[in-house]
Motif scaffolding. Structure first.
Motif, PDB file in Angstrom:
ATOM      1  N   ALA A 232       0.833  -1.203   0.000  1.00 11.45           N
ATOM      2  CA  ALA A 232       0.000   0.000   0.000  1.00 11.45           C
ATOM      3  C   ALA A 232       0.865   1.250   0.000  1.00 11.45           C
ATOM      4  O   ALA A 232       0.579   2.215  -0.716  1.00 11.45           O
ATOM      5  CB  ALA A 232      -0.924  -0.011   1.219  1.00 11.45           C
ATOM      6  N   PHE A 233       1.927   1.250   0.801  1.00 17.52           N
ATOM      7  CA  PHE A 233       2.839   2.406   0.828  1.00 17.52           C
ATOM      8  C   PHE A 233       3.512   2.602  -0.523  1.00 17.52           C
ATOM      9  O   PHE A 233       3.612   3.730  -1.014  1.00 17.52           O
ATOM     10  CB  PHE A 233       3.899   2.233   1.909  1.00 17.52           C
ATOM     11  N   LEU A 234       3.981   1.528  -1.137  1.00 15.88           N
ATOM     12  CA  LEU A 234       4.678   1.653  -2.417  1.00 15.88           C
ATOM     13  C   LEU A 234       3.749   2.191  -3.496  1.00 15.88           C
ATOM     14  O   LEU A 234       4.127   3.079  -4.269  1.00 15.88           O
ATOM     15  CB  LEU A 234       5.240   0.292  -2.825  1.00 15.88           C
ATOM     16  N   ILE A 235       2.523   1.674  -3.549  1.00 17.64           N
ATOM     17  CA  ILE A 235       1.569   2.156  -4.547  1.00 17.64           C
ATOM     18  C   ILE A 235       1.246   3.618  -4.308  1.00 17.64           C
ATOM     19  O   ILE A 235       1.249   4.441  -5.231  1.00 17.64           O
ATOM     20  CB  ILE A 235       0.283   1.309  -4.510  1.00 17.64           C
ATOM     21  N   ARG A 236       0.932   3.968  -3.064  1.00 21.31           N
ATOM     22  CA  ARG A 236       0.577   5.363  -2.744  1.00 21.31           C
ATOM     23  C   ARG A 236       1.728   6.304  -3.085  1.00 21.31           C
ATOM     24  O   ARG A 236       1.512   7.391  -3.644  1.00 21.31           O
ATOM     25  CB  ARG A 236       0.201   5.472  -1.274  1.00 21.31           C
ATOM     26  N   THR A 237       2.952   5.901  -2.773  1.00 18.86           N
ATOM     27  CA  THR A 237       4.106   6.765  -3.033  1.00 18.86           C
ATOM     28  C   THR A 237       4.317   6.970  -4.533  1.00 18.86           C
ATOM     29  O   THR A 237       4.501   8.109  -4.996  1.00 18.86           O
ATOM     30  CB  THR A 237       5.363   6.164  -2.399  1.00 18.86           C
ATOM     31  N   LEU A 238       4.301   5.885  -5.298  1.00 13.53           N
ATOM     32  CA  LEU A 238       4.494   6.009  -6.742  1.00 13.53           C
ATOM     33  C   LEU A 238       3.332   6.746  -7.386  1.00 13.53           C
ATOM     34  O   LEU A 238       3.523   7.523  -8.343  1.00 13.53           O
ATOM     35  CB  LEU A 238       4.667   4.625  -7.367  1.00 13.53           C
ATOM     36  N   LEU A 239       2.134   6.532  -6.870  1.00  9.41           N
ATOM     37  CA  LEU A 239       0.955   7.240  -7.376  1.00  9.41           C
ATOM     38  C   LEU A 239       1.118   8.742  -7.234  1.00  9.41           C
ATOM     39  O   LEU A 239       0.948   9.503  -8.197  1.00  9.41           O
ATOM     40  CB  LEU A 239      -0.277   6.763  -6.607  1.00  9.41           C
ATOM     41  N   ILE A 240       1.458   9.190  -6.028  1.00 10.22           N
ATOM     42  CA  ILE A 240       1.603  10.625  -5.781  1.00 10.22           C
ATOM     43  C   ILE A 240       2.822  11.185  -6.499  1.00 10.22           C
ATOM     44  O   ILE A 240       2.791  12.303  -7.028  1.00 10.22           O
ATOM     45  CB  ILE A 240       1.678  10.896  -4.265  1.00 10.22           C
ATOM     46  N   HIS A 241       3.888  10.415  -6.557  1.00 13.09           N
ATOM     47  CA  HIS A 241       5.086  10.884  -7.268  1.00 13.09           C
ATOM     48  C   HIS A 241       4.772  11.150  -8.738  1.00 13.09           C
ATOM     49  O   HIS A 241       5.212  12.158  -9.301  1.00 13.09           O
ATOM     50  CB  HIS A 241       6.191   9.839  -7.145  1.00 13.09           C
ATOM     51  N   GLU A 242       4.006  10.249  -9.350  1.00  9.76           N
ATOM     52  CA  GLU A 242       3.663  10.410 -10.766  1.00  9.76           C
ATOM     53  C   GLU A 242       2.645  11.522 -10.979  1.00  9.76           C
ATOM     54  O   GLU A 242       2.813  12.366 -11.862  1.00  9.76           O
ATOM     55  CB  GLU A 242       3.111   9.086 -11.310  1.00  9.76           C
ATOM     56  N   ILE A 243       1.577  11.530 -10.196  1.00  9.47           N
ATOM     57  CA  ILE A 243       0.525  12.524 -10.418  1.00  9.47           C
ATOM     58  C   ILE A 243       0.998  13.917 -10.029  1.00  9.47           C
ATOM     59  O   ILE A 243       0.580  14.911 -10.626  1.00  9.47           O
ATOM     60  CB  ILE A 243      -0.766  12.147  -9.652  1.00  9.47           C
ATOM     61  N   ARG A 244       1.879  14.016  -9.039  1.00  6.06           N
ATOM     62  CA  ARG A 244       2.394  15.330  -8.628  1.00  6.06           C
ATOM     63  C   ARG A 244       3.114  16.004  -9.786  1.00  6.06           C
ATOM     64  O   ARG A 244       2.918  17.200 -10.046  1.00  6.06           O
ATOM     65  CB  ARG A 244       3.353  15.164  -7.437  1.00  6.06           C
ATOM     66  N   ARG A 245       3.919  15.251 -10.497  1.00  4.58           N
ATOM     67  CA  ARG A 245       4.667  15.839 -11.616  1.00  4.58           C
ATOM     68  C   ARG A 245       3.736  16.319 -12.720  1.00  4.58           C
ATOM     69  O   ARG A 245       4.034  17.297 -13.408  1.00  4.58           O
ATOM     70  CB  ARG A 245       5.655  14.808 -12.176  1.00  4.58           C
ATOM     71  N   LEU A 246       2.607  15.632 -12.879  1.00  3.97           N
ATOM     72  CA  LEU A 246       1.644  16.039 -13.897  1.00  3.97           C
ATOM     73  C   LEU A 246       0.801  17.222 -13.428  1.00  3.97           C
ATOM     74  O   LEU A 246       0.615  18.197 -14.162  1.00  3.97           O
ATOM     75  CB  LEU A 246       0.732  14.864 -14.258  1.00  3.97           C
ATOM     76  N   LEU A 247       0.289  17.137 -12.206  1.00  9.90           N
ATOM     77  CA  LEU A 247      -0.607  18.183 -11.723  1.00  9.90           C
ATOM     78  C   LEU A 247       0.102  19.513 -11.538  1.00  9.90           C
ATOM     79  O   LEU A 247      -0.511  20.575 -11.700  1.00  9.90           O
ATOM     80  CB  LEU A 247      -1.256  17.747 -10.414  1.00  9.90           C
ATOM     81  N   LEU A 248       1.384  19.492 -11.200  1.00  9.01           N
ATOM     82  CA  LEU A 248       2.107  20.746 -11.043  1.00  9.01           C
ATOM     83  C   LEU A 248       2.423  21.388 -12.387  1.00  9.01           C
ATOM     84  O   LEU A 248       2.789  22.564 -12.438  1.00  9.01           O
ATOM     85  CB  LEU A 248       3.396  20.523 -10.235  1.00  9.01           C
ATOM     86  N   ARG A 249       2.270  20.630 -13.472  1.00 13.57           N
ATOM     87  CA  ARG A 249       2.392  21.211 -14.814  1.00 13.57           C
ATOM     88  C   ARG A 249       1.026  21.467 -15.444  1.00 13.57           C
ATOM     89  O   ARG A 249       0.946  22.091 -16.496  1.00 13.57           O
ATOM     90  CB  ARG A 249       3.209  20.282 -15.717  1.00 13.57           C
ATOM     91  N   ASP A 250      -0.009  20.953 -14.817  1.00 13.69           N
ATOM     92  CA  ASP A 250      -1.365  21.092 -15.349  1.00 13.69           C
ATOM     93  C   ASP A 250      -1.919  22.457 -14.947  1.00 13.69           C
ATOM     94  O   ASP A 250      -1.995  22.763 -13.756  1.00 13.69           O
ATOM     95  CB  ASP A 250      -2.250  19.979 -14.777  1.00 13.69           C
ATOM     96  N   PRO A 251      -2.326  23.287 -15.896  1.00 14.66           N
ATOM     97  CA  PRO A 251      -2.894  24.591 -15.536  1.00 14.66           C
ATOM     98  C   PRO A 251      -4.261  24.489 -14.877  1.00 14.66           C
ATOM     99  O   PRO A 251      -4.768  25.469 -14.358  1.00 14.66           O
ATOM    100  CB  PRO A 251      -2.991  25.309 -16.880  1.00 14.66           C
ATOM    101  N   GLN A 252      -4.868  23.278 -14.897  1.00 11.43           N
ATOM    102  CA  GLN A 252      -6.176  23.048 -14.298  1.00 11.43           C
ATOM    103  C   GLN A 252      -7.199  24.061 -14.832  1.00 11.43           C
ATOM    104  O   GLN A 252      -7.829  24.810 -14.086  1.00 11.43           O
ATOM    105  CB  GLN A 252      -6.081  23.058 -12.777  1.00 11.43           C
ATOM    106  N   LEU A 253      -7.332  24.032 -16.123  1.00 11.64           N
ATOM    107  CA  LEU A 253      -8.258  24.912 -16.816  1.00 11.64           C
ATOM    108  C   LEU A 253      -9.681  24.343 -16.740  1.00 11.64           C
ATOM    109  O   LEU A 253      -9.862  23.128 -16.577  1.00 11.64           O
ATOM    110  CB  LEU A 253      -7.848  25.061 -18.279  1.00 11.64           C
ATOM    111  N   PRO A 254     -10.687  25.180 -16.866  1.00 12.72           N
ATOM    112  CA  PRO A 254     -12.062  24.681 -16.887  1.00 12.72           C
ATOM    113  C   PRO A 254     -12.334  23.852 -18.138  1.00 12.72           C
ATOM    114  O   PRO A 254     -11.652  23.994 -19.160  1.00 12.72           O
ATOM    115  CB  PRO A 254     -12.909  25.963 -16.865  1.00 12.72           C
ATOM    116  N   ASP A 255     -13.327  22.975 -18.037  1.00 13.27           N
ATOM    117  CA  ASP A 255     -13.643  22.083 -19.153  1.00 13.27           C
ATOM    118  C   ASP A 255     -13.927  22.845 -20.439  1.00 13.27           C
ATOM    119  O   ASP A 255     -13.661  22.341 -21.540  1.00 13.27           O
ATOM    120  CB  ASP A 255     -14.851  21.211 -18.802  1.00 13.27           C
ATOM    121  N   ASP A 256     -14.465  24.071 -20.332  1.00 12.05           N
ATOM    122  CA  ASP A 256     -14.865  24.837 -21.514  1.00 12.05           C
ATOM    123  C   ASP A 256     -13.715  25.084 -22.477  1.00 12.05           C
ATOM    124  O   ASP A 256     -13.942  25.220 -23.687  1.00 12.05           O
ATOM    125  CB  ASP A 256     -15.449  26.192 -21.092  1.00 12.05           C
ATOM    126  N   VAL A 257     -12.477  25.155 -21.971  1.00 13.77           N
ATOM    127  CA  VAL A 257     -11.345  25.481 -22.844  1.00 13.77           C
ATOM    128  C   VAL A 257     -10.396  24.303 -23.041  1.00 13.77           C
ATOM    129  O   VAL A 257      -9.337  24.470 -23.631  1.00 13.77           O
ATOM    130  CB  VAL A 257     -10.564  26.699 -22.299  1.00 13.77           C
TER     131      VAL A 257
END
Length: 306
Positions: free
Chosen positions: A227-252
């Motif tokens: 569980a720790f390994l999955i959670r760590t790799l999950l956050i490590h991967e998604i963090r790199r994406l979300l910090l580059r994601d402008p999180q724009l609204p669906d409209d654009v």
């Protein structure tokens, strides 16, 4: 219970990457697991924690030393043991990233954009301001104008104050004439944020973690280390994406955007692994006072509530 093949494959694939940066992984572990529990651990226990991820003792020691030199961590020697804590600047960096990684995305948008005009900002601060605002999701509409439809207000204010430029920038609200979006605006959005490349990376994230989700769902549980390994790799991967994601609204966003599906999968996997992962953290990590303190209350607010 024994780990399933998709989980072993995830760990093996991660450990085999030539591009693995141990410092980045350690930052992920501190932000996700250690910060909510006080922010300080004994180095020996951190080495033990990271060993199943393919990081040997020498690599962890070197990486922690480097993070100390970069201002992320501070060290304290007690007897023969070294304890590493988040610095004040390290805490502030995590706080800024927290909303982008763990908060539920904002879905309603009134069609207005926030514009930051930097023409009066001294040149020596302009590049730093541009970099800091890009971490909040701002894109460059021009060399001196950054824009975002739904910026995190408190984080924006904090950046302007930290750089002491709040009296130098012009903040404006603007709206696309007529409808909230148009073909020229959509083209500008794609160019400013390079959404195509990010969309491909989101699709790769889904391909990597969907088999893990199916394995957990069919097996009905995990042992604490898995569980720790999955959670760590999950956050490590998604963090790199979300910090580059402008999180724009669906409209654009493009019609084939994978970001929402990736966030949903991340939320579901995190909720499925966090309790057992916390058990593993409590068993392995140590502070100068003994076991880790319990997670702070804000930890349980992640992803809309754990």
């Amino acid at each position: 219970m024994a780990r399933s093949r998709p989980i072993d494959a995830l760990i093996e694939e991660f450990s085999a990457r030539r591009s693995l940066r141990a410092t980045s992984l350690i930052i992920s572990v501190y932000g996700d697991a250690i910060a909510p529990r006080g922010g300080t651990v004994w180095l020996g226990s951190l080495i033990k924690l990271l060993e199943p991820l393919g990081l040997n003792e020498r690599l962890v020691r070197t990486s922690v030393y480097r993070l100390s030199k970069e201002g992320w961590l501070s060290s304290e020697q007690i007897g023969r043991r070294s304890y590493y804590s988040l610095t004040r600047s390290g805490w502030r960096s995590f706080e800024r990233a927290y909303e982008r990684v763990y908060s539920e995305p904002r879905v309603s948008w009134d069609g207005e954009w926030t514009l930051v005009l930097m023409g009066q900002v001294p040149q020596r601060k302009r590049d730093t301001l541009r970099k800091e605002l890009s971490t909040l999701g701002f894109g460059a509409f021009s060399s001196d104008m950054l824009a975002h439809p739904l910026p995190p207000r408190s984080a924006l204010t904090s950046v302007l104050q930290d750089l002491d430029v709040q009296r130098r920038v012009v903040l404006m609200r603007a709206r696309n004439e007529g409808l909230p979006t148009s073909a020229p605006l959509n083209r500008l959005v794609r160019e400013c944020w390079n959404l195509e490349a990010l969309g491909v990376q989101y699709a790769e994230f889904l391909d990597r973690f969907r088999p893990v989700w199916r394995a957990i769902d069919s097996n009905g549980g995990l042992d604490p280390q898995a569980a720790f390994l999955i959670r760590t790799l999950l956050i490590h991967e998604i963090r790199r994406l979300l910090l580059r994601d402008p999180q724009l609204p669906d409209d654009v966003l493009p019609g084939d955007w994978h970001g929402a599906a990736a966030r949903l999968l991340c939320r579901n996997l995190y909720r499925a692994t966090f309790r057992q992962a916390e058990t593993y953290l409590a068993d392995v990590l140590e502070t100068a006072d003994g076991p880790l303190p319990e997670p702070a209350a804000y930890f349980y607010e992640r992803f809309g509530g754990l």
